[in-house]
Motif scaffolding. Structure first.
Motif, PDB file in Angstrom:
ATOM      1  N   GLU A  74       0.845  -1.189   0.000  1.00 42.96           N
ATOM      2  CA  GLU A  74       0.000   0.000   0.000  1.00 42.96           C
ATOM      3  C   GLU A  74       0.878   1.236   0.000  1.00 42.96           C
ATOM      4  O   GLU A  74       1.127   1.818   1.030  1.00 42.96           O
ATOM      5  CB  GLU A  74      -0.864   0.009   1.262  1.00 42.96           C
ATOM      6  N   ARG A  75       1.354   1.564  -1.189  1.00 47.46           N
ATOM      7  CA  ARG A  75       2.373   2.589  -1.156  1.00 47.46           C
ATOM      8  C   ARG A  75       1.891   3.941  -1.662  1.00 47.46           C
ATOM      9  O   ARG A  75       2.638   4.869  -1.769  1.00 47.46           O
ATOM     10  CB  ARG A  75       3.569   2.148  -1.974  1.00 47.46           C
ATOM     11  N   GLY A  76       0.629   4.008  -2.031  1.00 40.92           N
ATOM     12  CA  GLY A  76       0.154   5.257  -2.609  1.00 40.92           C
ATOM     13  C   GLY A  76      -0.038   6.351  -1.578  1.00 40.92           C
ATOM     14  O   GLY A  76       0.012   6.126  -0.367  1.00 40.92           O
ATOM     15  N   ILE A  77      -0.282   7.519  -2.090  1.00 44.67           N
ATOM     16  CA  ILE A  77      -0.447   8.674  -1.221  1.00 44.67           C
ATOM     17  C   ILE A  77      -1.740   8.568  -0.426  1.00 44.67           C
ATOM     18  O   ILE A  77      -1.848   9.049   0.697  1.00 44.67           O
ATOM     19  CB  ILE A  77      -0.411   9.965  -2.077  1.00 44.67           C
ATOM     20  N   ASN A  78      -2.737   7.883  -0.978  1.00 44.29           N
ATOM     21  CA  ASN A  78      -4.016   7.771  -0.285  1.00 44.29           C
ATOM     22  C   ASN A  78      -3.900   7.045   1.044  1.00 44.29           C
ATOM     23  O   ASN A  78      -4.606   7.356   1.990  1.00 44.29           O
ATOM     24  CB  ASN A  78      -5.028   7.027  -1.160  1.00 44.29           C
ATOM     25  N   VAL A  79      -3.006   6.070   1.087  1.00 41.77           N
ATOM     26  CA  VAL A  79      -2.807   5.342   2.331  1.00 41.77           C
ATOM     27  C   VAL A  79      -2.338   6.280   3.423  1.00 41.77           C
ATOM     28  O   VAL A  79      -2.808   6.252   4.559  1.00 41.77           O
ATOM     29  CB  VAL A  79      -1.795   4.202   2.129  1.00 41.77           C
ATOM     30  N   VAL A  80      -1.402   7.153   3.042  1.00 43.01           N
ATOM     31  CA  VAL A  80      -0.917   8.109   4.031  1.00 43.01           C
ATOM     32  C   VAL A  80      -2.047   9.038   4.441  1.00 43.01           C
ATOM     33  O   VAL A  80      -2.263   9.314   5.624  1.00 43.01           O
ATOM     34  CB  VAL A  80       0.262   8.928   3.459  1.00 43.01           C
ATOM     35  N   ARG A  81      -2.778   9.510   3.457  1.00 44.07           N
ATOM     36  CA  ARG A  81      -3.850  10.455   3.752  1.00 44.07           C
ATOM     37  C   ARG A  81      -4.892   9.842   4.663  1.00 44.07           C
ATOM     38  O   ARG A  81      -5.377  10.474   5.580  1.00 44.07           O
ATOM     39  CB  ARG A  81      -4.528  10.878   2.449  1.00 44.07           C
ATOM     40  N   GLU A  82      -5.257   8.595   4.385  1.00 46.37           N
ATOM     41  CA  GLU A  82      -6.369   8.008   5.118  1.00 46.37           C
ATOM     42  C   GLU A  82      -5.916   7.146   6.291  1.00 46.37           C
ATOM     43  O   GLU A  82      -6.006   7.550   7.445  1.00 46.37           O
ATOM     44  CB  GLU A  82      -7.252   7.200   4.162  1.00 46.37           C
ATOM     45  N   THR A  83      -5.387   5.979   5.953  1.00 43.92           N
ATOM     46  CA  THR A  83      -5.057   5.016   7.002  1.00 43.92           C
ATOM     47  C   THR A  83      -4.121   5.605   8.056  1.00 43.92           C
ATOM     48  O   THR A  83      -4.391   5.555   9.254  1.00 43.92           O
ATOM     49  CB  THR A  83      -4.397   3.771   6.383  1.00 43.92           C
ATOM     50  N   VAL A  84      -3.023   6.168   7.576  1.00 41.97           N
ATOM     51  CA  VAL A  84      -2.019   6.650   8.506  1.00 41.97           C
ATOM     52  C   VAL A  84      -2.581   7.776   9.373  1.00 41.97           C
ATOM     53  O   VAL A  84      -2.449   7.774  10.590  1.00 41.97           O
ATOM     54  CB  VAL A  84      -0.759   7.135   7.753  1.00 41.97           C
ATOM     55  N   LYS A  85      -3.263   8.700   8.729  1.00 40.47           N
ATOM     56  CA  LYS A  85      -3.798   9.835   9.483  1.00 40.47           C
ATOM     57  C   LYS A  85      -4.805   9.389  10.522  1.00 40.47           C
ATOM     58  O   LYS A  85      -4.771   9.822  11.671  1.00 40.47           O
ATOM     59  CB  LYS A  85      -4.466  10.812   8.529  1.00 40.47           C
ATOM     60  N   THR A  86      -5.719   8.522  10.099  1.00 36.77           N
ATOM     61  CA  THR A  86      -6.750   8.060  11.024  1.00 36.77           C
ATOM     62  C   THR A  86      -6.113   7.436  12.262  1.00 36.77           C
ATOM     63  O   THR A  86      -6.534   7.683  13.382  1.00 36.77           O
ATOM     64  CB  THR A  86      -7.639   6.994  10.348  1.00 36.77           C
ATOM     65  N   PHE A  87      -5.108   6.641  12.011  1.00 42.81           N
ATOM     66  CA  PHE A  87      -4.451   5.989  13.138  1.00 42.81           C
ATOM     67  C   PHE A  87      -3.698   7.000  13.985  1.00 42.81           C
ATOM     68  O   PHE A  87      -3.763   6.983  15.216  1.00 42.81           O
ATOM     69  CB  PHE A  87      -3.486   4.923  12.614  1.00 42.81           C
ATOM     70  N   ALA A  88      -3.011   7.913  13.298  1.00 41.15           N
ATOM     71  CA  ALA A  88      -2.090   8.801  14.006  1.00 41.15           C
ATOM     72  C   ALA A  88      -2.803   9.812  14.885  1.00 41.15           C
ATOM     73  O   ALA A  88      -2.305  10.197  15.936  1.00 41.15           O
ATOM     74  CB  ALA A  88      -1.195   9.515  12.991  1.00 41.15           C
ATOM     75  N   ARG A  89      -3.963  10.238  14.499  1.00 37.91           N
ATOM     76  CA  ARG A  89      -4.502  11.391  15.219  1.00 37.91           C
ATOM     77  C   ARG A  89      -5.274  11.018  16.477  1.00 37.91           C
ATOM     78  O   ARG A  89      -5.492  11.849  17.330  1.00 37.91           O
ATOM     79  CB  ARG A  89      -5.345  12.249  14.296  1.00 37.91           C
ATOM     80  N   VAL A  90      -5.677   9.759  16.596  1.00 37.28           N
ATOM     81  CA  VAL A  90      -6.427   9.373  17.792  1.00 37.28           C
ATOM     82  C   VAL A  90      -5.466   9.092  18.939  1.00 37.28           C
ATOM     83  O   VAL A  90      -4.523   8.334  18.797  1.00 37.28           O
ATOM     84  CB  VAL A  90      -7.292   8.128  17.505  1.00 37.28           C
ATOM     85  N   ARG A  91      -5.732   9.701  20.057  1.00 39.83           N
ATOM     86  CA  ARG A  91      -4.854   9.564  21.200  1.00 39.83           C
ATOM     87  C   ARG A  91      -4.949   8.156  21.777  1.00 39.83           C
ATOM     88  O   ARG A  91      -6.019   7.550  21.808  1.00 39.83           O
ATOM     89  CB  ARG A  91      -5.248  10.593  22.259  1.00 39.83           C
ATOM     90  N   SER A  92      -3.830   7.677  22.220  1.00 42.73           N
ATOM     91  CA  SER A  92      -3.778   6.337  22.799  1.00 42.73           C
ATOM     92  C   SER A  92      -4.270   6.401  24.236  1.00 42.73           C
ATOM     93  O   SER A  92      -4.045   7.381  24.940  1.00 42.73           O
ATOM     94  CB  SER A  92      -2.340   5.855  22.746  1.00 42.73           C
ATOM     95  N   ILE A  93      -4.987   5.354  24.646  1.00 42.71           N
ATOM     96  CA  ILE A  93      -5.371   5.314  26.057  1.00 42.71           C
ATOM     97  C   ILE A  93      -4.307   4.549  26.804  1.00 42.71           C
ATOM     98  O   ILE A  93      -3.694   3.627  26.278  1.00 42.71           O
ATOM     99  CB  ILE A  93      -6.745   4.629  26.262  1.00 42.71           C
TER     100      ILE A  93
END
Lengths: 319, 422
Positions: A74-93
């Motif tokens: 999954e090397r396209g830019i969309n992966v970064v835009r979607e998957t990575v961002k979604t994961f990155a922005r939610v704070r860990s409990i």
């Protein structure tokens, strides 16, 4: 697969890479991780180190705090835009306020995706730390490199390599002979994952594991076969040499770059006059370079064989 | 007509519904409808069979008539055209039993052919027949949803025939092999069956064209199929390239004929060694091909197709100019590129490898692409040699049966593994 079964679980269990392990331990101790680049050849423990770090940091429930993405799939830019961002922005409990995103084979990411990643890394540093895993850190764009702490993984020293394989052999009740171990090292060149996979495949044959067994399964031409192909070509029989080449590529799945490397080795072991060895090495080098640029391994290697036919002919002329 | 002259599509036409290729469910539905006539005239007096050509619609009706000892009255587009012609035909449909005591079934085939002004009223007349029919009427067309059939459809039970899978087509071809006493490589049959894309008739025709008069048919024989009509063109182009004295002449060969460049490259690559035997010539010809390949790589990377011209330069002029010392020496036949047979095999294989790659990825922290290249070969060795270990891995990786079979390489070995799994 044994490569998974015997994958170290904690940093303490890692084989070699002492300095790296030391630095990662200090991350665990301080409960803080910076963005990292793990660079180095395959099978040297990069992914393992990332997983161990996560486990040491978060405990057994580490899976909820870490996400693995494979840039090759999954090397396209969309992966970064979607998957990575979604994961990155939610704070860990939990006690540690950030999660870890592992981007494996990230040197295969398109440069667009890397650009997009650069901003994401900055914006969500609070909630997510990135570990980029790559064979060549040079393929990762400068701005990302400068945001990351570099870790350079190197091939395991022979001693640790042998020790680890012997340990597995013992636990799995295998008869691993010395020349088998040598062959594994020769074939896998210190790539431990490949070495363990090779060992497991060899074990499936239910025979003592010697050099012959290893070459037969390693997706690697036996040096004798490569030698024979060179001799056939230099003896003037191009069609037969090309047939042998095809067998190697198609039947045994040997990679073109591996064959060239082996041809290169065999050139210097051969009995051709010394000055010719360099000439032949030059030809191999040129084709090796074209292989990187070209699209078709067999065509490139055939061109090399044709040059060997020519060289053999000239050699006989001058004698 | 002598036996050898008969078209195999006729000679080996299924005589009984049992032998019709594929569409088993569909056929059952059709048979049920015909049987329903036993209890009086059903709601729909006509069945409309439709689907792509060559998949057994007509054959099904014929086989049914044969199995049930019915009299088949058949009209196809070449017989009936106009309203009047059909009306004349209508009398036949007015009674179920025929003069000879058997039951009758009416078939109007190739309804798609009912077009234009010449067939004016043809559809209308057909509707009339269907409305009043006293015996089963079967209509056949490729496309039942043609607007001109919209009214007609209301009076019919619609039965769709689908393309049978390649495996079914193969079974049929195998039956023919047996009857004709021809030995055929499994791969060859598979190739024909796949290529036909479910069109059984064309598969049988192709098969006859290739196999008739032979005792044995190999995969290599069959490969011609895809390029049959181009074979001569390719030979001419090859000869122009390999024996041209000028760059322009060699390059012109490509423009002359509409050949696929990748194909042509493989042809040249396969045949150059036999035609340029001097070591220096061969080396420089292969070097030219190597450079053509480098440009192919450059196109792939840059997506800039204007580099194509250099590929053509190297693979044509480059090869032609390589001839310095080799003398033309009589007739040397051109050989079919070995690699094309490899390539046509490996497409499906690559897809399979990648799907296994995704299974490995879930467990082993590597990309599917890399898993399919780096790890899969080891799995293959294990699956071939050690059923116990393989079963464990299959379970752990959650492989499906097809994957196990692929990795094991043979049905027998995969059976051992699957037995251990259950």
């Amino acid at each position: 697969m044994w490569a998974e079964k015997y994958r170290p679980k904690t940093l303490d269990g890692m084989v070699d890479q002492k300095e790296i392990v030391e630095r990662l331990r200090s991350f665990v101790k301080s409960r803080n991780v910076s963005h990292c680049i793990f660079a180095g050849p395959p099978g040297t423990g990069k992914t393992t180190a990332a997983l161990c770090l996560a486990r040491d940091l978060y405990g057994d429930a580490y899976r909820g705090h870490i996400m693995e993405l494979n840039a090759s799939d999954e090397r396209g830019i969309n992966v970064v835009r979607e998957t990575v961002k979604t994961f990155a922005r939610v704070r860990s409990i939990g006690e540690i306020p950030f999660k870890i995103m592992v981007l494996d084979e990230s040197d295969n990411m398109t440069s667009d995706a890397q650009q997009a990643l650069r901003r994401t890394m900055e914006r969500y540093t609070e909630t997510c730390r990135f570990i980029l895993i790559a064979n060549y850190s040079g393929k990762i764009i400068e701005p990302i490199q400068s945001r990351c702490a570099p870790f350079r993984f190197t091939y395991l020293p022979r001693k640790d390599h042998d020790q680890h394989l012997r340990l597995i052999a013992e636990k799995e009740n295998l008869n691993l002979l010395d020349d088998g171990l040598d062959a594994i090292f020769e074939v896998c060149g210190g790539d431990l994952r490949r070495a363990i996979n090779t060992l497991q495949a060899a074990a499936s044959l239910n025979r003592p594991i010697d050099a012959k067994v290893i070459y037969s399964i390693a997706g690697r031409a036996h040096p004798a076969d490569v030698r024979k192909m060179i001799e056939t070509a230099m003896g003037g029989n191009f069609l037969e040499a090309r047939k042998q080449l095809r067998d190697m590529i198609q039947k045994y799945g040997v990679a073109g770059s591996d064959i060239i490397r082996q041809i290169h080795t065999e050139i210097f072991r051969s009995t051709v006059p010394e000055p010719w060895k360099l000439k032949l090495a030059d030809i191999a080098g040129e084709i090796d370079y074209r292989l990187v640029e070209g699209a078709d391994e067999e065509v490139q290697l055939s061109a090399l064989l044709a040059r060997l036919v020519e060289a053999g002919y000239e050699l006989r002329e001058t004698r | 007509m002598r036996d050898v002259c008969a078209a195999w599509t006729l000679k080996h036409k299924p005589k009984s519904l049992r032998d019709v290729v594929g569409n088993k469910e569909t056929i059952r539905k059709f048979v049920d409808w015909v049987k329903s006539w036993e209890g009086g005239i059903p709601k729909n007096r006509a069945a409309f069979l439709y689907g792509p050509p060559g998949i057994g619609k007509t054959v099904t009706v014929e086989a049914l008539a044969n199995d049930f000892h019915m009299e088949l009255v058949e009209k196809n587009a070449s017989d009936y055209r106009t309203e009047e012609a059909i009306k004349r035909f209508a009398g036949l449909a007015s009674q179920y039993g025929s003069l000879f005591g058997g039951k009758r079934i009416i078939l109007l085939d190739e309804l798609d052919g009912l077009t234009g002004t010449a067939d004016k009223g043809g559809v209308k007349a057909t509707i009339e027949i269907v409305k009043t029919a006293q015996c089963p009427v079967v209509l056949i067309a490729n496309n039942a949803y043609n607007p001109r059939f919209s009214t007609l459809r209301n009076y019919c039970i619609l039965i769709e025939f689908k393309k049978p899978p390649a495996g079914e087509v193969m079974k049929h071809l195998k039956r023919i092999c047996l009857r004709e006493g021809i030995q055929v490589e499994e791969d060859a049959l598979k190739f024909i069956a796949r290529r036909s894309e479910g069109d059984v008739r064309s598969a049988v025709n192709d098969f006859q064209a290739l196999a008739q008069g032979k005792k044995k048919l190999t995969y290599d024989d069959v490969l011609w199929l895809g390029y049959r009509d181009r074979q001569e063109t390719i030979f001419a182009v090859l000869r122009m390239i390999i024996y041209s004295k000028t760059c322009e002449g060699a390059k012109r060969a490509v423009r002359m004929a509409d050949v696929d460049l990748d194909m042509l490259f493989q042809w040249i690559y396969e045949n150059v060694p036999a035609h340029l035997t001097d070591p220096h010539d061969l080396a420089s010809a292969m070097d030219a091909l190597s450079m053509a390949d480098v440009y192919r790589g450059r196109i792939r990377r840059t997506r800039d197709w204007s580099f194509m011209r250099y590929i053509i330069d190297f693979m044509t002029a480059g090869v032609a100019m390589a001839r310095v010392n080799t003398k033309p020496s009589g007739w040397i036949p051109f050989k079919f590129p070995q690699r094309i047979r490899m390539l046509s095999r490996s497409k499906a294989e690559r897809a399979m490898q990648l799907s296994i790659g995704y299974k490995i990825k879930r467990k082993c922290h590597v990309s599917a692409v890399r898993a399919s290249k780096d790890i899969l070969p080891y799995l293959r060795i294990i699956f071939k040699n050690n059923a116990d270990m393989a079963a464990g891995l299959a379970k752990w990786l959650d492989l499906d049966l097809r994957m196990v079979e692929y990795l094991a390489g043979s049905k027998k070995k995969s059976k051992d593994i699957i037995e251990l799994l259950s």
